[in-house]
Design a protein around this motif. Sequence first.
Motif, PDB file in Angstrom:
ATOM      1  N   ALA A 353       0.810  -1.214   0.000  1.00 17.50           N
ATOM      2  CA  ALA A 353       0.000   0.000   0.000  1.00 17.50           C
ATOM      3  C   ALA A 353       0.846   1.268   0.000  1.00 17.50           C
ATOM      4  N   GLY A 354       2.065   1.201   0.531  1.00 15.97           N
ATOM      5  CA  GLY A 354       2.950   2.357   0.555  1.00 15.97           C
ATOM      6  C   GLY A 354       3.453   2.769  -0.815  1.00 15.97           C
ATOM      7  N   LEU A 355       3.266   1.928  -1.833  1.00 14.41           N
ATOM      8  CA  LEU A 355       3.705   2.225  -3.195  1.00 14.41           C
ATOM      9  C   LEU A 355       2.606   2.831  -4.049  1.00 14.41           C
ATOM     10  N   ASP A 356       1.425   2.971  -3.485  1.00 15.72           N
ATOM     11  CA  ASP A 356       0.259   3.396  -4.257  1.00 15.72           C
ATOM     12  C   ASP A 356       0.307   4.888  -4.570  1.00 15.72           C
ATOM     13  N   ALA A 357      -0.451   5.271  -5.598  1.00 13.98           N
ATOM     14  CA  ALA A 357      -0.671   6.687  -5.894  1.00 13.98           C
ATOM     15  C   ALA A 357      -1.664   7.241  -4.876  1.00 13.98           C
ATOM     16  N   GLN A 358      -1.686   8.542  -4.751  1.00 16.72           N
ATOM     17  CA  GLN A 358      -2.624   9.189  -3.848  1.00 16.72           C
ATOM     18  C   GLN A 358      -3.861   9.638  -4.617  1.00 16.72           C
ATOM     19  N   GLY A 359      -5.009   9.637  -3.953  1.00 16.42           N
ATOM     20  CA  GLY A 359      -6.218  10.167  -4.564  1.00 16.42           C
ATOM     21  C   GLY A 359      -7.005   9.149  -5.363  1.00 16.42           C
ATOM     22  N   ALA A 360      -7.837   9.666  -6.268  1.00 21.12           N
ATOM     23  CA  ALA A 360      -8.803   8.831  -6.991  1.00 21.12           C
ATOM     24  C   ALA A 360      -8.144   7.838  -7.937  1.00 21.12           C
ATOM     25  N   ARG A 361      -6.913   8.095  -8.397  1.00 15.82           N
ATOM     26  CA  ARG A 361      -6.256   7.180  -9.335  1.00 15.82           C
ATOM     27  C   ARG A 361      -5.470   6.090  -8.606  1.00 15.82           C
TER      28      ARG A 361
END
Length: 387
Positions: A353-361
Motif C-alpha cells: 500500500a505504501g507504493l500506491d498513488a494518492q487520490g482517486a487514481r
Amino acid sequence: MKKNYLLLVLVIAITFIGGIITGHYFSTNNEHSKSMNIQKVTKSTLKPQTKKLPNVKKTSSKVLIGYVQDYRDPNIVDYSKLTHVIFSFAHPTKDGGLLLNGDTALSNLRATVTNAKKHDTKVMLAIGGWFHIKGGESYDYFKPAISNPTSRTRLVNELTRIADREKLDGIDIDFEHPRSKADAQNLAAFTKELSTQLHAKNKELSIAVYSKIHAQTLTEIGFVEYEPSMFVDVDHVNIMAYDGQWDGGYHAENLSPFPFTEKIVTYWTHLFETYKIPTEKLVLGVPLYAQPADPKIKQVSYGAIINQNPANANGDTVNMNGTTYYYNGEATMKKKTKLALDCNMGGMMLWEAGLDAQGARSVTSTIYDVLEASAKEPVKYYSVKKN
C-alpha cells in the motif's frame, strides 16, 4: 294450572326486563368505546432528540488487505478503504526470538495502529518476508525457528505477546518458501499452534503463499510445498500473484499479466475445493510496482508512474528513465478484482500500500470501488418451478 300460568308469566316478565337492562348497558358502553376510538391527538407531547449515528464497524463481506513496510510513513496509507493493514516485517531468530527493525519500526507500528483504529481497520503484524534484518534470506532463520518444537513454541508465544501488547488484530505468516515436505509439515505445525493461541484471543491469522504457477509456461511449480490441511487453521490465504519476471529467464512483462493470474486463481480455487476448504479464505494479491525491461534498473512504484502522468493509469506499460516498465493499470486491476469475485474468493491484497498513488487514481480506490459495487448488487430471488 293457574299457578303454573302465573309462574310462566313471571318468568317471561323477568326475562324481558333483564334484556332491556342488558341492552342499555352494552349500548352505553359501546357509545363510550366509540367516543374513545375517534379521539385525535392534536399535538404530541413528546420532544424527539437528535442522536448521533452509532459507530458501526466495517462489515464488508470481502477484504481489501494492504501490506505496509515498516519504514513507510504511516500517514500516507488510505485506511478508510482497507479492511486490514499488515505491517511488514517482524524477523524471526533461529531460536524462536522476534526482532523489529529498531525504534523507528516500533514507532511506525504504533502510529499505524492508532490511524487504523480511527477507520475500524484491522492491523496485523507479518513475520518473515524475503530478506532478514541480519542479512540474507529470512528462510535461513525461519526454517530452524519452526523446525524445533521448543523454538517453535517460543516464537508462537513471542508473536502472541506482541499482538496483545501492541493491540494488534492478528499475525500474518510470510515464510518464503517451504521447499520440502519437512518444511511444509513444520510450517503446518507452527500455523496450528499459533492459530490456537490467537483465535482463543479473538485475533486473526493469515498466511502469504507463493503463486505455485510458472509465469512463462503457466504450469504448476513443484519446488514450493504446502500442507493443504494447514489452510484450515488460518483466516486468510494471501496469494502472491506477482514477481513472475524471473521465471524461465528474465521477462519483465511476466511481472503479473492477466493470463498468469487466471492460472493462479484456477490452481488455488481447485485446490481448496478438492480439500473442501472455503474458497472465501483465498485473497488475490496484486503488485503496486512496475518492473523495468532492463534488469539493471530499479523497480518504480505505481505512485511514481501516476505522478509522471495520471493518464498512465489507463495502460499497463510506460516509458520512463530510458526503459519500458510493466505494471497493472486500472483496467487490469478491475479485471482481476472481478475475477476474484466471480471465483468466490475472499477479496484482494496489495503489495504494498505504501507504493500506491494518492487520490482517486490509486489502486486502493480502484479495487475498493469494484468491491463496493459488488456488495451493493441486489439479491436475486429464484422461484421453484413445480412439474
